[in-house]
Enzyme design. Structure first.
Site, PDB file in Angstrom:
ATOM      1  N   HIS A  99      48.866  46.285  32.988  1.00 10.53           N
ATOM      2  CA  HIS A  99      48.669  47.744  33.031  1.00 10.53           C
ATOM      3  C   HIS A  99      48.308  48.286  31.647  1.00 10.53           C
ATOM      4  CE1 HIS A  99      51.459  47.810  36.821  1.00 10.53           C
ATOM      5  NE2 HIS A  99      50.328  47.156  37.013  1.00 10.53           N
ATOM      6  N   HIS A 289      46.120  38.479  40.311  1.00 10.63           N
ATOM      7  CA  HIS A 289      46.097  38.107  38.894  1.00 10.63           C
ATOM      8  C   HIS A 289      45.598  36.674  38.700  1.00 10.63           C
ATOM      9  CE1 HIS A 289      48.243  41.789  38.352  1.00 10.63           C
ATOM     10  NE2 HIS A 289      49.289  41.372  39.011  1.00 10.63           N
TER      11      HIS A 289
HETATM   12 ZN    ZN Z   1      49.726  46.157  38.803  1.00 13.38          ZN
END
Ligand code: ZN
Length: 328
Positions: A99, A289
Site C-alpha cells: 500500500h 501479490h
Molecule cells: Zn492490499
C-alpha cells in the site's frame, strides 16, 4: 520611480513556448512520520520517511535490529507473497509493503529512505490514502536526474491454475501506464459491485479514485488466519469485513467498486517493486501479490521485452505522467 509595464489582456503577446526539459526523479521535501499497527503482526510500528538522493531508489531500513539492515526495493527482493508482499535481505524482512508502494507509484516518487521499527508496515486504514496524504504533506520535489522508466516493448504474460483457480496477469506495450483488473468472488456483497476496473495513471485521479479503496476479508478466514498468527491487527477500522452474506462495516463501502479498485491499488504497489516506473498496459484476472511478482520476474528474464527510457523533452512524456500531484 520606474515601473514596468506588464501587458495583459487580449493585446498581450502570445506566451513563448516553454523550452523542452527533462522529466526528473522525485523525492520528498521534508522528513515525515507515521505510527500504526501491522495488519498481520498486530505490533506497533513507527515509520520515518526521509528524502533520498537521485538513483537511491526506495529503501526500507530496519532500525530496530542490533545492526540496521537496508532492504532496497526490487523484484528479486520479494520473498513471500502469500498474504502481502514481503521484502527480504538475509534474515531481515519487511512485510506488507504494497500500500505504501502504491502511494509512491501514484505520486511518482523515485527515491525515499524509510526507517521502520518492526517487520511490518502499519496498515493504517487499510488503503493507501493515509500514505498519499503523508507524502503529499511532506512535499514532493524534483531532483537533478532523469526519471528512468521501464518501457515494455512486447507482451509478457504469466498464468497459474486451472478451472476455478485460473488466474493470469500480463503487460502489453503502451505509451502511458494503465491497469485493468477483473476479480471473481462468488459472494453476494462482491457480486453486487463492479468486478472489473480500468485505470489510467495519467488521468491524475489516483488519489481520488484508487487510493481510498480498502483491503477486504471474510470472517470465515479470520479465525484460520489468527490460528496461524496472522491478521492480529485486522478489524473493521482497517478493512472491509464480510460474513457469508454482507459487508459488516457500519459505513458500508467507499466506492461502489471498492473491491476491484483495491486490487488495482495492490497491483500498482506490487509492480512498483520493480524499482522503476513502468510504461505499459497491465491487465489481470484474479491476480494477486505472487502472480504480480512473477510477472515482473518474467519481464526481467526477457531483456528483449523491455527497454529503459528517459524523457529529455517533456513534450514526449505520455499525457498526465509528468504531473502526478494528487487531487482529492
Ligand atoms: Zn492490499
Amino acid at each position: 520611480m520606474a515601473s514596468r509595464f506588464v501587458p495583459s489582456g487580449p493585446w498581450a503577446p502570445a506566451r513563448l513556448p516553454t523550452m523542452p526539459s527533462m522529466l526528473k526523479q522525485r523525492t520528498i521535501k521534508t522528513v515525515t512520520r507515521a505510527v500504526g499497527v501491522g495488519l498481520h503482526s498486530g505490533l506497533r510500528v513507527e515509520l520515518t520517511l526521509r528524502p533520498a538522493p537521485p538513483d537511491a531508489g526506495i529503501v526500507f531500513r530496519r532500525v530496530d535490529l542490533p545492526q540496521p539492515v537496508d532492504l532496497k526495493v526490487s523484484a528479486q527482493a520479494v520473498s513471500d507473497t502469500r498474504l502481502a508482499s514481503t521484502l527480504s535481505c538475509g534474515d531481515a524482512r519487511v512485510l506488507t509493503v504494497e500500500h505504501l508502494m502504491s502511494a509512491c507509484a501514484g505520486l511518482g516518487l523515485d527515491n525515499l529512505l524509510i526507517d521502520i521499527t518492526a517487520e511490518e508496515v502499519p496498515i493504517l486504514d487499510g488503503s493507501a490514502a493515509s500514505f498519499v496524504y503523508l507524502l503529499q504533506s511532506a512535499g514532493v520535489v524534483d531532483q537533478p536526474a532523469p526519471r528512468r522508466f521501464v518501457r515494455v516493448t512486447r507482451p509478457v504474460e504469466v498464468r497459474q491454475g486451472e478451472g476455478a483457480q485460473h488466474k493470469w496477469a500480463r503487460l502489453d506495450p503502451h505509451h502511458g501506464y494503465t491497469l485493468s483488473f477483473e476479480i471473481e468472488f462468488d459472494h453476494p456483497a462482491v457480486d453486487a459491485t463492479g468486478q472489473s476496473v480500468s485505470f489510467d495513471l495519467g488521468s491524475g485521479r489516483y488519489a481520488r479514485e484508487i487510493a481510498r479503496a480498502r483491503t477486504f476479508g471474510f470472517t470465515r478466514d479470520v479465525e484460520m488466519l489468527r490460528a496461524n498468527g496472522l491478521a492480529r491487527g485486522g478489524g473493521l477500522d482497517n478493512a472491509i469485513v464480510m460474513d457469508d452474506y454482507r459487508v459488516l462495516n457500519a459505513d458500508g463501502l467507499r466506492y461502489g467498486d471498492e473491491f476491484a479498485k483495491h486490487k488495482i491499488l495492490d497491483a500498482m504497489g506490487d509492480l512498483y517493486l520493480l524499482g522503476r516506473p513502468l510504461l505499459a498496459a497491465y491487465s489481470a484476472f484474479r491476480s494477486g501479490h505472487g502472480l504480480n511478482n512473477l510477472l515482473l520476474r518474467a519481464l526481467l528474464d526477457q531483456p528483449d521485452a523491455w527497454e529503459e527510457v528517459i524523457f529529455d523533452d517533456l513534450r514526449q512524456v505520455p499525457p498526465g505522467l509528468a504531473e502526478l500531484m494528487p487531487a482529492w
